[in-house]
Write a protein that holds these residues in place. Structure first.
Motif, short mmCIF file in Angstrom:
data_model
loop_
_atom_site.label_atom_id
_atom_site.label_comp_id
_atom_site.label_asym_id
_atom_site.label_seq_id
_atom_site.Cartn_x
_atom_site.Cartn_y
_atom_site.Cartn_z
N ARG A 169 0.85 -1.20 0.00
CA ARG A 169 0.00 0.00 0.00
C ARG A 169 0.88 1.24 0.00
O ARG A 169 2.00 1.21 0.52
N PRO A 170 0.41 2.37 -0.56
CA PRO A 170 1.23 3.58 -0.62
C PRO A 170 1.71 4.05 0.76
O PRO A 170 2.84 4.52 0.89
N GLU A 171 0.88 3.88 1.81
CA GLU A 171 1.29 4.34 3.14
C GLU A 171 2.50 3.53 3.62
O GLU A 171 3.39 4.05 4.29
N ILE A 172 2.50 2.24 3.25
CA ILE A 172 3.63 1.40 3.67
C ILE A 172 4.89 1.81 2.91
O ILE A 172 5.99 1.83 3.48
N ALA A 173 4.73 2.20 1.65
CA ALA A 173 5.90 2.69 0.88
C ALA A 173 6.48 3.93 1.55
O ALA A 173 7.70 4.07 1.66
N THR A 174 5.59 4.81 2.02
CA THR A 174 6.05 6.02 2.70
C THR A 174 6.82 5.65 3.96
O THR A 174 7.90 6.19 4.22
N THR A 175 6.28 4.69 4.73
CA THR A 175 6.97 4.26 5.95
C THR A 175 8.33 3.66 5.62
O THR A 175 9.33 3.99 6.26
N PHE A 176 8.37 2.81 4.59
CA PHE A 176 9.65 2.21 4.17
C PHE A 176 10.65 3.32 3.83
O PHE A 176 11.82 3.27 4.24
N GLY A 177 10.20 4.30 3.08
CA GLY A 177 11.08 5.39 2.65
C GLY A 177 11.64 6.15 3.85
O GLY A 177 12.83 6.45 3.92
N GLN A 178 10.75 6.45 4.81
CA GLN A 178 11.17 7.20 5.99
C GLN A 178 12.15 6.38 6.83
O GLN A 178 13.15 6.90 7.32
N LEU A 179 11.85 5.08 6.98
CA LEU A 179 12.75 4.22 7.77
C LEU A 179 14.11 4.12 7.10
O LEU A 179 15.14 4.18 7.76
N GLY A 180 14.08 3.99 5.77
CA GLY A 180 15.34 3.90 5.02
C GLY A 180 16.17 5.14 5.23
O GLY A 180 17.39 5.08 5.46
N MET A 181 15.49 6.29 5.20
CA MET A 181 16.21 7.55 5.38
C MET A 181 16.78 7.65 6.80
O MET A 181 17.92 8.09 6.99
N SER A 182 16.00 7.21 7.79
CA SER A 182 16.49 7.23 9.17
C SER A 182 17.72 6.34 9.31
O SER A 182 18.69 6.69 10.00
N ALA A 183 17.68 5.18 8.64
CA ALA A 183 18.82 4.27 8.71
C ALA A 183 20.06 4.95 8.13
O ALA A 183 21.15 4.88 8.73
N VAL A 184 19.90 5.63 7.00
CA VAL A 184 21.04 6.32 6.39
C VAL A 184 21.56 7.40 7.34
O VAL A 184 22.77 7.57 7.52
N LEU A 185 20.63 8.10 7.99
CA LEU A 185 21.02 9.17 8.92
C LEU A 185 21.88 8.61 10.05
O LEU A 185 23.00 9.06 10.28
N PHE A 186 21.35 7.59 10.76
CA PHE A 186 22.07 7.10 11.94
C PHE A 186 23.34 6.34 11.56
O PHE A 186 24.39 6.55 12.14
N LEU A 187 23.21 5.48 10.53
CA LEU A 187 24.37 4.66 10.17
C LEU A 187 25.45 5.50 9.49
O LEU A 187 26.62 5.15 9.50
N GLY A 188 25.03 6.64 8.90
CA GLY A 188 26.00 7.45 8.17
C GLY A 188 26.72 8.44 9.06
O GLY A 188 27.91 8.72 8.87
N ILE A 189 26.02 8.98 10.06
CA ILE A 189 26.61 10.08 10.83
C ILE A 189 27.36 9.60 12.08
O ILE A 189 28.38 10.18 12.45
N ILE A 190 26.87 8.52 12.68
CA ILE A 190 27.57 8.01 13.87
C ILE A 190 28.85 7.29 13.42
O ILE A 190 28.78 6.41 12.56
N PRO A 191 30.00 7.66 13.95
CA PRO A 191 31.25 6.98 13.55
C PRO A 191 31.16 5.47 13.83
O PRO A 191 30.64 5.07 14.89
N ALA A 192 31.66 4.66 12.89
CA ALA A 192 31.50 3.21 12.96
C ALA A 192 32.08 2.63 14.25
O ALA A 192 31.51 1.72 14.84
N ASP A 193 33.23 3.20 14.69
CA ASP A 193 33.89 2.58 15.86
C ASP A 193 33.12 2.83 17.17
O ASP A 193 33.46 2.28 18.20
N ARG A 194 32.08 3.66 17.12
CA ARG A 194 31.30 3.87 18.34
C ARG A 194 29.96 3.12 18.30
O ARG A 194 29.09 3.34 19.12
N MET A 195 29.80 2.28 17.27
CA MET A 195 28.52 1.55 17.14
C MET A 195 28.62 0.18 17.77
O MET A 195 29.67 -0.44 17.74
N PRO A 196 27.49 -0.34 18.31
CA PRO A 196 27.49 -1.74 18.75
C PRO A 196 27.63 -2.68 17.54
O PRO A 196 27.38 -2.26 16.41
N GLY A 197 28.00 -3.93 17.81
CA GLY A 197 28.31 -4.89 16.74
C GLY A 197 27.17 -5.06 15.73
O GLY A 197 27.40 -5.03 14.51
N ALA A 198 25.92 -5.18 16.22
CA ALA A 198 24.79 -5.43 15.32
C ALA A 198 24.62 -4.27 14.36
O ALA A 198 24.35 -4.45 13.16
#
Lengths: 256, 337
Positions: A169-198
């Motif tokens: 459904r279109p609403e789910i596509a919107t959610t996917f898009g927003q989640l994807g963007m959040s993932a890029v934000l957190f995984l991109g800006i936080i330095p890798a060596d300060r992240m937990p293993g997962a």
């Protein structure tokens, strides 16, 4: 029985792609101006916000924040907005329009992805330059951005198109898009060596990581271009995979 | 508004058949929509067989859910039938669905894919995607903007047009590329009379080269513009012939429509008789009855004091709607405007 009618010539893949690209770019110009502003403002805002937090002596963190914020502009438009676009096209049966034309899904997906990726350029350049000045980073190798943007754009747009086309459904596509963007934000800006293993595993799986790393490397005074090229190579591979998967998802979505 | 008798419109004679293959040849096509999340499967097309001569304007008539859109999505190669074959101008598009896009232009019920494009660019882009070179597509765009009187709107995004203007612009995108078969899903929905005329004139000018398959649930339009019509109900073709011959099936019946100002007079014996046979929708009564009986009833109603209670009345010859109902169709959502 007489002979069948002559079939009209189908456009070549390149000419189909460029027609889709031109149409979508005009659409984007008309409708996406305010969104481009929001995308840029969001990233510049993050740069300003973190300026007070990042230790001035930590060059690695500064490079990571600037590169991550720049790639975030790409994620906002190419991943988030494109997921919404394809979610809408699927939800309203608008994919029929393209499916009834003699063009391949790959041309439609690529042409649309390329236009969204193009649209990220001004915001990404502004963010990278503002970030470089704000964090006092050398901008002599910023030409790498000319490689990062198309490759990050292609891989994230491929991912956005794929998520949009798979969403029931279109609403789910919107959610996917927003989640994807959040993932890029957190995984991109936080330095890798300060992240937990997962999170490090997740970081290694998203294509934006390689774009961010390549750009962060280029913000050194003396970057290792080998590292940049390897990262960009991974990004290109991810672009091919996501765009092929998106084309397959297009076919599947039409035949529902 | 006074009463009157409705006639059929003029039908442009179809061009002489060239003796080539049929434009559209659908044989025993069935298609089931798989039910999702536990809902039952729906048989959208049930062994549909029909054929369309080159140059004809052929209609698919039926209420929502009759299977019209499913059938046209198969005609244009978007959807594949579960069983049966579809040939377009001699090409088997069930075996090679990609060929359909090189023979057909499809106008869906709605075209959100083009919604934010300016009108001119939407036409040009569609032309290029139908294989035209850029210069060709631009020339075709200019001709179509002129033909459909859309020049003033060339730079306006589709989404900012009124519903009627947008539909007309979408029709232009279907006409670009000069496909020999046009499959149009309710092309005139939402258009005013002048724009409808513009669409039918544009299609009329292409009659020697173009076959039109048209989905409609507007019976009046079906009667006036179609050479032949297939009536669909619940996925099946329940009749297929010219509108005139279909109407001849029920020619001894006419339809009497009465609209009352207020409450109908219940002491009038003619009113009582008619009420027993009427389909009542608010103040509107619709009665189907033999022509002579209808004339008598109307004579009695209009001669006496009952006339004052009537707001409007119409006596009409059998329409395709009557044919549809006589064949067992449901009177759900056929349009009469």
């Amino acid at each position: 029985m007489t002979s069948p009618a002559v079939l009209a010539t189908a456009p070549g893949p390149w000419s189909a792609l460029s027609a889709v690209y031109a149409g979508q770019l005009s659409r984007a110009r008309a409708a996406r101006g305010p969104l481009l502003f929001v995308a840029t403002l969001q990233s510049v805002g993050i740069l300003l916000l973190l300026r007070g937090v990042v230790d001035e002596s930590s060059n690695a963190t500064a490079r990571q924040v600037v590169a991550g914020s720049t790639v975030l502009v790409v994620a906002y438009i190419a991943l988030n907005l494109l997921a919404q676009r394809f979610g809408m096209l699927r939800g309203t049966r608008a994919l029929d329009h393209y499916a009834a034309l003699p063009v391949s899904p790959a041309s439609v997906v690529l042409g649309t992805a390329a236009s969204y990726a193009t649209f990220t350029v001004p915001g990404a350049v502004v963010t990278a330059v503002v970030g470089g000045l704000l964090y006092d980073l050398p901008l002599g190798h910023l030409w790498v951005l000319a490689l990062v943007l198309p490759l990050a754009g292609a891989s994230l747009a491929g991912l956005g198109a794929l998520l949009g086309l798979l969403a029931p459904r279109p609403e789910i596509a919107t959610t996917f898009g927003q989640l994807g963007m959040s993932a890029v934000l957190f995984l991109g800006i936080i330095p890798a060596d300060r992240m937990p293993g997962a999170m490090q595993v997740l970081r290694a799986l998203v294509p934006s990581t390689y774009a961010t790393d390549a750009l962060a490397e280029s913000l050194r005074a003396d970057p290792d271009l080998g590292v940049v090229l390897v990262d960009l190579g991974v990004c290109a591979g991810a672009a091919v995979v996501t765009l092929v998967l998106a084309s397959l998802a297009f076919r599947r979505a039409v035949r529902r | 508004m006074g009463g009157g008798t409705r006639g059929t419109g003029t039908v442009v004679p179809s061009p002489v058949s060239t003796g080539g293959p049929l434009a559209v040849d659908v044989h025993a096509v069935s298609r089931t929509h798989r039910g999702r999340r536990g809902s039952a499967d729906v048989l959208a097309n049930d062994a549909v067989t029909l054929s369309v001569e080159p140059g004809a304007v052929f209609g698919l008539l039926g209420p929502n859910g009759a299977g019209k859109t499913t059938l046209v999505r198969q005609l244009v190669g978007v959807l594949r039938p579960d069983a049966g074959t579809i040939r377009l101008l001699g090409h088997d598009v069930t075996a090679r669905p990609a060929d359909a896009a090189r023979l057909v232009a499809y106008l869906a019920q709605e075209e959100p894919a083009l919604s934010e494009l300016p009108v001119g660019l939407a036409i040009e882009t569609t032309g290029r995607l139908r294989g035209q070179r850029r210069a060709q597509a631009r020339a075709a765009r200019d001709r179509l903007l002129d033909e459909l009187a859309l020049e003033a709107l060339a730079d306006t995004p589709m989404s900012r047009l009124s519903g009627g203007q947008r539909r007309l612009a979408q029709v232009a995108t279907a006409l670009v590329g000069d496909r020999p078969i046009l499959v149009l899903d309710e092309p005139t929905a939402g258009l005013d009379a002048a724009a409808r005329r513009a669409v039918w004139d544009a299609l009329g000018r292409r009659r020697t080269t173009t076959t039109v398959v048209l989905v409609t649930h507007n019976v009046l339009e079906a009667e006036t513009v179609l050479d032949r019509v297939a009536v669909l109900d619940r996925g099946r073709v329940i009749a297929c012939d010219s509108p005139g011959r279909l109407k001849a099936l029920v020619s001894d019946e006419v339809r009497l429509d009465l609209v009352w100002r207020d409450e109908p007079p219940h002491d009038d014996p003619t009113v009582l008789q008619l009420r027993a046979r009427a389909t009542v929708t608010g103040r509107r009564w619709c009665i189907r009855l033999p022509a002579a009986e209808a004339r008598d009833a109307l004579g009695r109603l209009t001669a006496g004091p009952t006339l004052d209670a009537l707001d409007d009345f119409t006596l009409a010859t059998a329409s395709l709607e009557d044919v549809y109902l006589a064949l067992g169709g449901r009177d759900d959502d056929l349009e009469r405007a």
